[in-house]
Design an enzyme around this catalytic site. Structure first.
Site, PDB file in Angstrom:
ATOM      1  N   ASN A 101      -9.445  -0.277  -1.925  1.00  0.00           N
ATOM      2  CA  ASN A 101      -8.321   0.431  -2.556  1.00  0.00           C
ATOM      3  C   ASN A 101      -7.097  -0.466  -2.482  1.00  0.00           C
ATOM      4  OD1 ASN A 101      -6.850   2.680  -3.661  1.00  0.00           O
ATOM      5  ND2 ASN A 101      -5.995   3.044  -1.624  1.00  0.00           N
ATOM      6  N   HIS A 103      -2.905  -0.096  -2.269  1.00  0.00           N
ATOM      7  CA  HIS A 103      -1.859   0.892  -2.015  1.00  0.00           C
ATOM      8  C   HIS A 103      -0.506   0.184  -2.037  1.00  0.00           C
ATOM      9  CE1 HIS A 103      -0.091   4.597  -0.645  1.00  0.00           C
ATOM     10  NE2 HIS A 103       0.593   3.900   0.236  1.00  0.00           N
ATOM     11  N   SER A 130      -0.945  -3.424  -0.096  1.00  0.00           N
ATOM     12  CA  SER A 130      -2.075  -3.703   0.785  1.00  0.00           C
ATOM     13  C   SER A 130      -3.375  -3.418   0.044  1.00  0.00           C
ATOM     14  CB  SER A 130      -2.046  -2.786   2.018  1.00  0.00           C
ATOM     15  OG  SER A 130      -0.776  -2.779   2.644  1.00  0.00           O
ATOM     16  N   ASP A 139      -5.447   6.351   2.600  1.00  0.00           N
ATOM     17  CA  ASP A 139      -4.657   5.114   2.656  1.00  0.00           C
ATOM     18  C   ASP A 139      -4.700   4.448   4.037  1.00  0.00           C
ATOM     19  OD1 ASP A 139      -3.981   5.434  -0.026  1.00  0.00           O
ATOM     20  OD2 ASP A 139      -2.242   6.669   0.472  1.00  0.00           O
TER      21      ASP A 139
HETATM   22  C1  GAR Z   1      -0.500   0.980  -8.402  1.00  0.00           C
HETATM   23  O1  GAR Z   1       0.808   0.675  -8.017  1.00  0.00           O
HETATM   24  C2  GAR Z   1      -1.359   1.304  -7.179  1.00  0.00           C
HETATM   25  O2  GAR Z   1      -1.014   0.542  -6.059  1.00  0.00           O
HETATM   26  C3  GAR Z   1      -1.017   2.753  -6.977  1.00  0.00           C
HETATM   27  O3  GAR Z   1      -0.984   3.298  -8.262  1.00  0.00           O
HETATM   28  C4  GAR Z   1      -0.563   2.291  -9.188  1.00  0.00           C
HETATM   29  C5  GAR Z   1      -1.564   2.223 -10.310  1.00  0.00           C
HETATM   30  O4  GAR Z   1      -1.132   1.351 -11.317  1.00  0.00           O
HETATM   31  N1  GAR Z   1      -2.007   3.387  -6.139  1.00  0.00           N
HETATM   32  C6  GAR Z   1      -1.728   4.336  -5.242  1.00  0.00           C
HETATM   33  O5  GAR Z   1      -0.619   4.796  -5.090  1.00  0.00           O
HETATM   34  C7  GAR Z   1      -2.927   4.801  -4.433  1.00  0.00           C
HETATM   35  N2  GAR Z   1      -2.506   5.524  -3.267  1.00  0.00           N
HETATM   36  P1  GAR Z   1      -2.164   0.752 -12.344  1.00  0.00           P
HETATM   37  O6  GAR Z   1      -2.933   1.934 -12.951  1.00  0.00           O
HETATM   38  O7  GAR Z   1      -1.314   0.082 -13.382  1.00  0.00           O
HETATM   39  O8  GAR Z   1      -3.071  -0.200 -11.620  1.00  0.00           O
END
Ligand code: GAR
Length: 204
Positions: A101, A103, A130, A139
């Site tokens: 994942n 985060h 991370s 997370d």
């Molecule tokens: C990213 O910033 C990712 O780190 C976050 O969602 C966004 C997705 O963007 N994930 C979380 O918050 C998970 N807990 P993307 O669809 O453009 O990759």
């Protein structure tokens, strides 16, 4: 050749970074039919699938359907890329040590949502992202690589988020590549990379 299945819920910019890095992406699966990233994946000739969480009465039923969809693509690695669902323990166990994942915080700080706003409110001077192996705790899990960025005096949420996202697009392909090359070792909850590869990055 190793096979990666990527799970998305929205725009899919991290998924795009993984594809553009030339990683062996077998399929992209979304829990939302309107996820922007699906069109990009289809345009690149990558198999896509939708498992709409609203069609399932319980988390268990959704996770079972999702696992069935994933397993149909026979992945070596499952990559959560902005996949905004809480996963059941049994789903996490099924892909234990084979699911990553990303985060948008320097874990263990700021698990959960609204990480950039919370970092600004806390007044931290470094923030970042991370990549970690997924465990049952949200997370949390063994950290593969982190990137840190400075929090600047006049930052707002959007500026800080953009600075972090640029680093997400660097560290996620790196972590996935280490995995497919068989370089990651988890030792008592701590991830090491075989060879001499830095597991941190600072992007001033
Ligand atoms: C990213 O910033 C990712 O780190 C976050 O969602 C966004 C997705 O963007 N994930 C979380 O918050 C998970 N807990 P993307 O669809 O453009 O990759």
């Amino acid at each position: 050749m190793k096979r990666i299945v990527i799970l998305i819920s929205g725009r899919g910019s991290n998924m795009q970074a993984l594809v553009e890095a030339g990683l062996p992406v077998a399929a992209v699966i979304s829990n939302r039919a309107d996820a922007g990233g699906l069109a990009y994946a289809a345009g690149r000739g990558i198999a896509t699938a939708i498992v709409p969480h609203r069609n399932y009465a319980t988390r268990e039923a959704f996770d079972a359907a999702l696992a069935q969809a994933i397993d149909g693509f026979r992945p070596d690695l499952v990559v959560l890329a902005g996949f905004m669902r809480i996963l059941t323990d049994s789903f996490v166990r099924r892909y234990q040590d084979h699911m990553l994942n990303i985060h948008p915080s320097l874990l263990p700080a700021f698990p959960g949502l609204d990480t950039h706003a919370r970092a600004l409110a806390a007044g931290v001077k470094l923030h970042g992202c991370s990549v970690h192996f997924v465990t049952a705790a949200l997370d949390h899990g063994p950290i593969v690589i982190q990137a840190a960025v400075p929090v600047l005096a006049h930052d707002d949420e959007a500026r800080l988020a953009a600075r972090v996202l640029a680093q997400e697009h660097r560290i996620y392909p790196q972590a996935a590549r280490w995995f497919v090359e068989g370089k990651l070792v988890i030792d008592s909850g701590v991830v090491r990379v075989m060879g001499d590869h830095p597991q941190q990055l600072y992007a001033p």
